[in-house]
Design a protein around this motif. Structure first.
Motif, PDB file in Angstrom:
ATOM      1  N   ASP A 197       0.812  -1.024   0.071  1.00 40.42           N
ATOM      2  CA  ASP A 197      -0.160  -0.411   0.166  1.00 40.42           C
ATOM      3  C   ASP A 197       1.240   1.375  -0.260  1.00 40.42           C
ATOM      4  O   ASP A 197       0.805   2.089  -0.531  1.00 40.42           O
ATOM      5  N   ASP A 198       2.573   1.764   0.647  1.00 40.99           N
ATOM      6  CA  ASP A 198       2.924   2.382   0.609  1.00 40.99           C
ATOM      7  C   ASP A 198       3.284   2.625  -0.917  1.00 40.99           C
ATOM      8  O   ASP A 198       4.179   3.894  -0.673  1.00 40.99           O
ATOM      9  N   SER A 199       3.620   1.782  -2.132  1.00 37.54           N
ATOM     10  CA  SER A 199       4.819   2.488  -3.033  1.00 37.54           C
ATOM     11  C   SER A 199       3.549   2.410  -3.866  1.00 37.54           C
ATOM     12  O   SER A 199       3.633   3.281  -5.074  1.00 37.54           O
ATOM     13  N   ILE A 200       1.573   2.629  -3.690  1.00 33.56           N
ATOM     14  CA  ILE A 200       1.059   2.854  -4.259  1.00 33.56           C
ATOM     15  C   ILE A 200       0.970   4.829  -4.791  1.00 33.56           C
ATOM     16  O   ILE A 200       0.664   4.995  -3.757  1.00 33.56           O
ATOM     17  N   LEU A 201       0.860   4.162  -5.773  1.00 28.96           N
ATOM     18  CA  LEU A 201       0.324   5.610  -6.827  1.00 28.96           C
ATOM     19  C   LEU A 201      -0.129   6.512  -6.746  1.00 28.96           C
ATOM     20  O   LEU A 201      -1.004   7.357  -7.155  1.00 28.96           O
ATOM     21  N   GLY A 202      -0.969   5.444  -7.475  1.00 31.26           N
ATOM     22  CA  GLY A 202      -2.951   6.216  -8.439  1.00 31.26           C
ATOM     23  C   GLY A 202      -3.234   4.989  -9.064  1.00 31.26           C
ATOM     24  O   GLY A 202      -1.851   3.870  -9.083  1.00 31.26           O
ATOM     25  N   GLY A 203      -3.947   5.363  -9.518  1.00 31.86           N
ATOM     26  CA  GLY A 203      -4.620   4.082 -11.041  1.00 31.86           C
ATOM     27  C   GLY A 203      -5.431   4.166 -11.653  1.00 31.86           C
ATOM     28  O   GLY A 203      -6.383   5.848 -11.720  1.00 31.86           O
ATOM     29  N   GLY A 204      -6.816   3.839 -11.888  1.00 29.46           N
ATOM     30  CA  GLY A 204      -7.328   4.349 -13.008  1.00 29.46           C
ATOM     31  C   GLY A 204      -7.947   2.960 -13.671  1.00 29.46           C
ATOM     32  O   GLY A 204      -6.953   1.490 -13.722  1.00 29.46           O
ATOM     33  N   ARG A 205      -8.873   3.182 -14.766  1.00 26.60           N
ATOM     34  CA  ARG A 205      -8.489   2.051 -16.238  1.00 26.60           C
ATOM     35  C   ARG A 205      -8.786   2.698 -17.136  1.00 26.60           C
ATOM     36  O   ARG A 205      -8.798   3.690 -17.875  1.00 26.60           O
ATOM     37  N   PHE A 206      -7.307   2.232 -18.066  1.00 22.04           N
ATOM     38  CA  PHE A 206      -6.748   2.328 -19.206  1.00 22.04           C
ATOM     39  C   PHE A 206      -6.192   0.996 -19.740  1.00 22.04           C
ATOM     40  O   PHE A 206      -6.286   0.449 -18.878  1.00 22.04           O
ATOM     41  N   THR A 207      -6.291   1.588 -20.962  1.00 20.22           N
ATOM     42  CA  THR A 207      -5.670   0.601 -21.820  1.00 20.22           C
ATOM     43  C   THR A 207      -4.127   0.486 -21.567  1.00 20.22           C
ATOM     44  O   THR A 207      -3.458   1.701 -21.711  1.00 20.22           O
TER      45      THR A 207
ATOM     46  N   GLU B 213      -5.378  11.662 -28.396  1.00 21.49           N
ATOM     47  CA  GLU B 213      -4.389  10.777 -28.751  1.00 21.49           C
ATOM     48  C   GLU B 213      -5.513   9.194 -29.758  1.00 21.49           C
ATOM     49  O   GLU B 213      -6.603   9.562 -29.142  1.00 21.49           O
ATOM     50  N   SER B 214      -5.660   8.237 -30.372  1.00 21.05           N
ATOM     51  CA  SER B 214      -6.306   7.420 -31.320  1.00 21.05           C
ATOM     52  C   SER B 214      -6.386   6.641 -30.110  1.00 21.05           C
ATOM     53  O   SER B 214      -7.783   5.930 -30.540  1.00 21.05           O
ATOM     54  N   SER B 215      -6.073   6.699 -28.863  1.00 23.10           N
ATOM     55  CA  SER B 215      -6.324   5.382 -28.512  1.00 23.10           C
ATOM     56  C   SER B 215      -7.583   5.097 -27.603  1.00 23.10           C
ATOM     57  O   SER B 215      -8.996   5.114 -26.904  1.00 23.10           O
TER      58      SER B 215
END
Length: 119
Positions: free
Chosen positions: A22-32, A83-85
């Motif tokens: 947990d202490d190394s997590i910077l963030g995230g989300g739903r991405f390809t 961007e195209s994605s």
């Protein structure tokens, strides 16, 4: 897919995001993977795939992220959203900017490399 950005840790044998401290997590989300590749392109940066689901981002990405001005980061998010994605999505450049700002401020004052885990 779910993406988790985190800093370098000793053991990179991850099977799920639950294995990331947990202490190394910077963030995230739903991405390809294409989304993340295009983001790196916006930073004129790259990554190296450690496994199909684990990428190590370049030193230049980490260094740039730690010093970039917030307004420049918002401009990168604007460019990234074009961007195209993202073509067939309803992506919002403000949401992307918020993800990048979260990543920047979570990462600030770190000298470790940034990793990306895809799940």
């Amino acid at each position: 897919m779910d993406v988790t950005f985190f800093t370098e840790v000793d053991d990179n044998a991850f099977k799920s995001s639950d294995d990331i401290p947990d202490d190394s997590i910077l963030g995230g989300g739903r991405f390809t993977k294409d989304n993340i590749s295009e983001l790196l392109g916006c930073f004129k940066s790259s990554s190296s795939a450690q496994t199909d689901n684990l990428w190590l981002l370049s030193v230049s990405f980490s260094e740039t992220l730690s010093i970039i001005d917030d307004e420049k980061l918002k401009k990168i998010a604007e460019h990234w959203s074009e961007e195209s994605s993202w073509e067939s999505t309803n992506v919002n450049e403000i949401d992307l900017a918020n993800h990048l700002l979260e990543l920047k401020y979570s990462y600030s004052n770190s000298s470790k490399r940034i990793w990306v885990f895809f799940e």
